[in-house]
Scaffold this active site. Structure first.
Site, PDB file in Angstrom:
ATOM      1  N   ALA A  15      15.346  -7.698  33.635  1.00  0.00           N
ATOM      2  CA  ALA A  15      14.313  -7.809  34.803  1.00  0.00           C
ATOM      3  C   ALA A  15      14.705  -8.433  35.769  1.00  0.00           C
ATOM      4  CB  ALA A  15      13.114  -8.348  34.094  1.00  0.00           C
ATOM      5  N   SER A  17      18.415  -8.830  36.569  1.00  0.00           N
ATOM      6  CA  SER A  17      19.474  -7.949  37.187  1.00  0.00           C
ATOM      7  C   SER A  17      19.779  -7.129  36.178  1.00  0.00           C
ATOM      8  CB  SER A  17      20.616  -9.407  37.150  1.00  0.00           C
ATOM      9  OG  SER A  17      21.067  -9.741  35.752  1.00  0.00           O
ATOM     10  N   GLY A  18      21.049  -6.275  36.741  1.00  0.00           N
ATOM     11  CA  GLY A  18      21.351  -5.149  35.964  1.00  0.00           C
ATOM     12  C   GLY A  18      23.041  -5.514  36.035  1.00  0.00           C
ATOM     13  N   ARG A  19      23.655  -4.814  34.990  1.00  0.00           N
ATOM     14  CA  ARG A  19      25.017  -4.879  34.796  1.00  0.00           C
ATOM     15  C   ARG A  19      25.641  -3.686  34.167  1.00  0.00           C
ATOM     16  NH1 ARG A  19      21.880  -7.383  31.486  1.00  0.00           N
ATOM     17  NH2 ARG A  19      21.574  -9.185  33.085  1.00  0.00           N
ATOM     18  N   ASP A 237      16.333  -2.797  25.441  1.00  0.00           N
ATOM     19  CA  ASP A 237      17.282  -3.791  25.234  1.00  0.00           C
ATOM     20  C   ASP A 237      16.974  -4.579  23.962  1.00  0.00           C
ATOM     21  OD1 ASP A 237      15.002  -5.266  26.278  1.00  0.00           O
ATOM     22  OD2 ASP A 237      16.087  -5.795  28.213  1.00  0.00           O
ATOM     23  N   GLY A 402      20.651 -14.415  26.751  1.00  0.00           N
ATOM     24  CA  GLY A 402      21.039 -15.259  27.761  1.00  0.00           C
ATOM     25  C   GLY A 402      20.790 -16.767  27.233  1.00  0.00           C
TER      26      GLY A 402
END
Length: 482
Positions: A15, A17-19, A237, A402
């Protein structure tokens, strides 16, 4: 599995950041490296809060270019949100953000047609105001929905842009509140009663199914040599993160930590009782016929919003100061929808403490300790309630995501639950994504074998509970009130 090491690109969109991560998988090896990370910043426009999905797609392309040659690509993201396509396959506007206000008051309109208990018995999904079902009801009279010929959930939309092929991956579809968790197919009766056209959705896919190959234009932009297959993974996710819980044969609960905390159990069948509905537990679908029986808790969003309001102070210093603070001085309900919207988070937490007659935290360290105590308390209640409602006792709690970087939260969770906490891996969603791709492309074995590989290869930290749980019970009673 072949003795050769293969590489898989895991696109993991959160929500904030993307990676794009690259996982290298061998017979007894599993390594994950970050190829590219990019921000995910929603945009407030006159009509409401929207996702910058074009910016996300650009980040994905940059990430695939940085990843280099891979054997497959898989995409996972947050749940419930979607893009609408017209008859030519073009996107109709930016996808609406689940924190947008358009679903306020919509649930009551839905329940007037399908009562809440019937909806739960049919779909097994907890009440959350942003579930796709409520979003579609809110959009019923909109020009976009009237013009739409296809609805793709966020990871399926990005997969479509990469491959030109459309599908609806099942684990993410199960968050729409339009899937029957017993049949693992659409809840056609619910769709019909609510006037939701389920033919808008592309055909269902399972994790591990082929999802096409990268288009020639994508190959040219990323510098990759085709064909590069795209593989459906647990595209929610949380489904990918739960697949990467490094559990052995023990009876375990899990907490997927990040912007949200998703706390619960992995079961073989849904729990659709009225008691389960009243406790606001959800039955989402996981890998290999499993059910993710869990409760949504507001999660580290509370702290993220406070840190933003305070001007981004050093988090390590803040957590150190919070660790020295008085334990359980004040707690708030970390599942309260009052904390869902962005803005004024320190003030809202103070107001909640004041309203419940508790000391009001004033300094950033005091507010931080209140948040972490509150999250640990919510973790305790979710783990206890899940065991009771499912008749499924556990011996250990696995924390992934996280929040594993937050040692204080992990220790407080062990203390609150009165159970050992095993923390790790941090990039659980990306690892689950990689492992499903690897299995689809030659990694033999079931979910248990995938988890044994994680245990052998990933760093894990164990936290033992300290002291009794009486003070946590007292904090719960204080928050519950008379």
């Amino acid at each position: 599995m072949s003795a050769a090491v293969k590489s898989y690109a895991a696109v993991d969109l959160g929500a904030s950041s993307g990676r794009v991560m690259v996982g290298r998988v061998g017979p007894d090896s599993l390594e994950l490296t970050e190829a590219h990370r990019f921000p995910n910043r929603p945009v407030r426009v006159p009509e409401g809060l929207r996702w910058d999905v074009l910016g996300l797609y650009a980040g994905v392309l940059e990430g695939l270019k940085a990843a280099g040659q891979v054997d497959s690509v898989g995409i996972d993201s947050w749940a419930v949100d979607y893009g609408l396509l017209d008859a030519d396959g073009a996107l109709l506007g930016n996808p609406v953000h689940y924190r947008d206000a358009r679903t306020e008051g919509i649930a009551e309109k839905v329940w007037a047609t399908v009562p809440a208990d019937e909806l739960y018995a049919a779909t097994g999904l907890q009440y959350a105001p942003f579930n796709t079902l409520y979003q579609l009801t809110a959009a019923r009279s909109s020009a976009q929905l009237s013009s739409a010929r296809r609805l793709l959930l966020i990871p399926d939309l990005l997969t479509y842009w990469l491959t030109g092929e459309q599908g609806t991956e099942l684990t993410n579809a199960s968050t729409t509140q339009l899937i029957d968790p017993r049949t693992r197919d659409w809840a056609y009766d619910i769709g019909s009663r609510l006037g939701i056209d389920l033919s808008l959705f592309a055909p269902l896919r399972q994790p591990g199914d082929p999802a096409g190959v990268l288009r020639d234009a994508v190959l040219e932009e990323t510098g990759l040599t085709g064909p590069v297959p795209v593989t459906a993974v647990g595209s929610h996710d949380t489904a990918s993160a739960v697949a990467a819980v490094p559990a052995g044969q023990e009876r375990f609960a899990y907490i997927c930590t990040g912007t949200w905390s998703l706390a619960g159990l992995e079961l073989d069948a849904p729990v659709l009782t009225e008691e389960s509905r009243a406790a606001n537990f959800t039955n989402e679908l996981g890998l290999d016929g499993t059910v993710r029986y869990l409760r949504n808790i507001m999660g580290l969003w509370l702290l993220q919003e406070c840190v933003r309001a305070w001007g981004e102070p050093d988090l390590g210093t803040l957590l150190l100061e919070a660790s020295k603070g008085e334990a359980l001085r004040s707690v708030v309900d970390a599942g309260d929808a009052a904390f869902l919207a962005p803005g004024r988070m320190p003030e809202r937490i103070a107001e909640a403490c004041r309203a419940s007659g508790q000391p009001v935290p004033e300094s950033p360290a005091e507010v931080t300790r209140c948040i972490l105590d509150s999250l640990a308390l919510a973790h305790r209640e979710a783990v206890q309630d899940a065991q009771r409602l499912a008749g499924h006792p556990v011996d250990v709690v696995h924390v992934v995501g996280g929040g594993t970087r937050n040692a204080l939260l992990c220790q407080l969770t062990a203390d609150a639950c009165g159970l050992p906490v095993v923390a790790g891996p941090t990039e659980a969603a990306a690892l689950g994504n990689v492992l499903v791709q690897a299995r689809a492309h030659g990694l033999s074995g079931d979910l248990a074998e995938m988890r044994r590989l994680l245990v052998r290869t990933q760093p894990l930290t164990r936290y033992e509970p300290r002291g009794g749980t009486e003070r946590w019970r007292a904090a719960h009673d204080r928050l519950a009130g008379p």
